[in-house]
Scaffold this motif. Sequence first.
Motif, PDB file in Angstrom:
ATOM      1  N   LEU A  36       0.946  -0.930   0.061  1.00 61.99           N
ATOM      2  CA  LEU A  36       0.263   0.494   0.393  1.00 61.99           C
ATOM      3  C   LEU A  36       0.873   1.670   0.035  1.00 61.99           C
ATOM      4  N   ASP A  37       1.805   1.303   0.942  1.00 60.88           N
ATOM      5  CA  ASP A  37       3.029   1.888   0.591  1.00 60.88           C
ATOM      6  C   ASP A  37       3.613   2.114  -0.510  1.00 60.88           C
ATOM      7  N   ASP A  38       4.146   1.612  -1.382  1.00 61.64           N
ATOM      8  CA  ASP A  38       4.517   1.494  -2.873  1.00 61.64           C
ATOM      9  C   ASP A  38       3.152   2.309  -3.663  1.00 61.64           C
ATOM     10  N   ASP A  43       1.766   4.382  -3.050  1.00 57.03           N
ATOM     11  CA  ASP A  43       1.294   5.504  -2.642  1.00 57.03           C
ATOM     12  C   ASP A  43      -0.488   6.038  -1.707  1.00 57.03           C
ATOM     13  N   LEU A  44      -0.579   4.828  -1.966  1.00 52.85           N
ATOM     14  CA  LEU A  44      -1.930   4.724  -0.467  1.00 52.85           C
ATOM     15  C   LEU A  44      -2.459   5.030   0.608  1.00 52.85           C
ATOM     16  N   LEU A  45      -0.797   4.600   1.265  1.00 45.87           N
ATOM     17  CA  LEU A  45      -0.314   5.308   2.696  1.00 45.87           C
ATOM     18  C   LEU A  45       1.197   5.705   2.784  1.00 45.87           C
ATOM     19  N   GLU A  46       1.566   5.909   3.997  1.00 44.58           N
ATOM     20  CA  GLU A  46       2.947   5.369   4.682  1.00 44.58           C
ATOM     21  C   GLU A  46       3.560   4.780   5.928  1.00 44.58           C
ATOM     22  N   TYR A  47       3.914   4.356   5.670  1.00 43.86           N
ATOM     23  CA  TYR A  47       4.661   3.493   6.261  1.00 43.86           C
ATOM     24  C   TYR A  47       6.281   2.979   6.563  1.00 43.86           C
ATOM     25  N   GLU A  48       6.268   3.314   8.232  1.00 43.48           N
ATOM     26  CA  GLU A  48       7.408   3.683   8.894  1.00 43.48           C
ATOM     27  C   GLU A  48       7.803   2.447   9.312  1.00 43.48           C
ATOM     28  N   PRO A  49       8.331   1.835   8.610  1.00 44.49           N
ATOM     29  CA  PRO A  49       8.832   0.291   9.247  1.00 44.49           C
ATOM     30  C   PRO A  49       9.578  -0.055  10.621  1.00 44.49           C
TER      31      PRO A  49
END
Length: 114
Positions: A85-87, A89-95
């Motif tokens: 979903l991050d790839d 551009d639906l959300l930003e995920y900081e692992p």
Amino acid sequence: MTDTTEYYGEGESVPSKALPSHLTESERHRVLTSERRRTTIDILHGMDCPIDLQELSRQVAVRETGDSDSEQVALTLHHLHLPLLDDLDLLEYEPKSTTVDWVQEAEVAAHSTK
């Protein structure tokens, strides 16, 4: 994009406004084929973000099983669903910080013009 509801699976739906218009038809289908991703999108679309991975996992687990045991949900979100979903551009995920932030349509447009 219209403000309709798309149905996927048994009684599962995602409001069309939850998915940005920049997605191709193939990407939309890829996102929506997973029940866990549909649930995640529905949860994030209706809340103030950012949210911690553990809290998101707990909410997904409750919706899926009625139980708040979310260890397995957190693993699949962290390794599979949130990066996808991050790839897109639906959300930003900081692992590293395990923080999830929903990306609004206007933010997506701004990112794509840079």
